[in-house]
Design a protein around this motif. Structure first.
Motif, short mmCIF file in Angstrom:
data_model
loop_
_atom_site.label_atom_id
_atom_site.label_comp_id
_atom_site.label_asym_id
_atom_site.label_seq_id
_atom_site.Cartn_x
_atom_site.Cartn_y
_atom_site.Cartn_z
N LEU A 1 2.03 2.23 -3.35
CA LEU A 1 0.62 2.46 -4.36
C LEU A 1 0.68 4.33 -3.55
O LEU A 1 0.21 5.18 -3.79
CB LEU A 1 -0.50 1.82 -4.46
CG LEU A 1 -0.18 0.42 -4.66
CD1 LEU A 1 -2.07 0.09 -4.30
CD2 LEU A 1 -0.59 0.98 -6.26
N TYR A 2 0.46 4.15 -2.88
CA TYR A 2 0.72 6.03 -2.19
C TYR A 2 1.88 7.14 -2.97
O TYR A 2 1.06 8.01 -3.26
CB TYR A 2 0.85 5.90 -0.84
CG TYR A 2 -0.63 6.10 0.30
CD1 TYR A 2 -1.85 6.37 0.04
CD2 TYR A 2 -0.19 4.68 1.14
CE1 TYR A 2 -3.24 6.10 0.70
CE2 TYR A 2 -1.44 4.15 1.42
CZ TYR A 2 -2.86 4.85 1.35
OH TYR A 2 -3.99 4.34 2.16
N GLU B 1 -0.20 7.87 5.95
CA GLU B 1 -0.75 7.31 4.43
C GLU B 1 -0.29 8.44 4.09
O GLU B 1 -0.01 8.32 2.71
CB GLU B 1 -1.63 6.54 4.20
CG GLU B 1 -1.86 4.81 5.13
CD GLU B 1 -1.73 5.18 6.15
OE1 GLU B 1 -1.84 6.09 7.24
OE2 GLU B 1 -1.34 4.29 7.26
N HIS C 1 0.78 -0.95 -0.12
CA HIS C 1 -0.01 -0.60 -0.11
C HIS C 1 0.41 1.21 -0.15
O HIS C 1 0.33 2.50 -0.72
CB HIS C 1 -0.95 0.28 1.43
CG HIS C 1 -2.32 -1.48 0.17
ND1 HIS C 1 -2.06 -2.20 1.93
CD2 HIS C 1 -3.74 -0.91 0.35
CE1 HIS C 1 -3.47 -2.67 1.39
NE2 HIS C 1 -3.59 -2.23 0.73
N LYS C 2 1.96 1.56 0.44
CA LYS C 2 2.79 2.70 0.59
C LYS C 2 3.25 2.83 -0.78
O LYS C 2 3.41 4.01 -0.60
CB LYS C 2 4.17 1.95 1.75
CG LYS C 2 3.94 1.76 3.21
CD LYS C 2 5.35 1.78 3.75
CE LYS C 2 5.08 0.92 5.37
NZ LYS C 2 6.02 1.28 6.34
#
Length: 126
Positions: A5-6, A64, A2-3
């Motif tokens: 993607l951010y 995030e 997810h990191k």
């Protein structure tokens, strides 16, 4: 995952904004001076400071959002803002010699690295 993607989402938006803002400003300036890059760098510093000042100390800044906005968006929009933010932190902590080394070193050494890289690149392809 997810990191990543951010950072990627922020980076995509930041690079598009850099392209658009820089192009518009440069066309408006109609000058040999790199006004577009100058404007992006100054806007980047203002935005980085604004976001950090608003969120980091007072409202909390979820990791995030830091990745999306500061690392992704600002990293693609301009790394100059990070360079100046880090220099401001050195001043804030009273590290004047380190501030001078950071600003002077990156500016002067960076200039010579560009000159050296251009020369090396031309040498390789000739």
């Amino acid at each position: 995952m997810h990191k990543f993607l951010y950072v990627a989402a922020g980076g995509a938006a930041g690079s598009l904004c850099r392209y658009l803002v820089s192009g518009v400003v440069q066309r408006m300036a109609d000058s040999a001076f790199p006004a577009g890059t100058f404007a992006v760098n100054m806007l980047g510093c203002l935005f980085f400071g604004l976001v950090t000042g608003m969120f980091e100390d007072r409202l909390g800044f979820p990791p995030e959002m830091r990745l999306l906005i500061l690392t992704g968006f600002m990293g693609a929009f301009t790394t100059f803002s990070t360079y100046m933010f880090e220099s401001a932190n050195l001043v804030k902590s009273g590290q004047w010699v380190m501030t001078g080394l950071n600003i002077g070193g990156q500016s002067i050494l960076g200039f010579f690295c560009i000159i050296g890289g251009l020369a090396l690149g031309r040498l390789i392809v000739s």
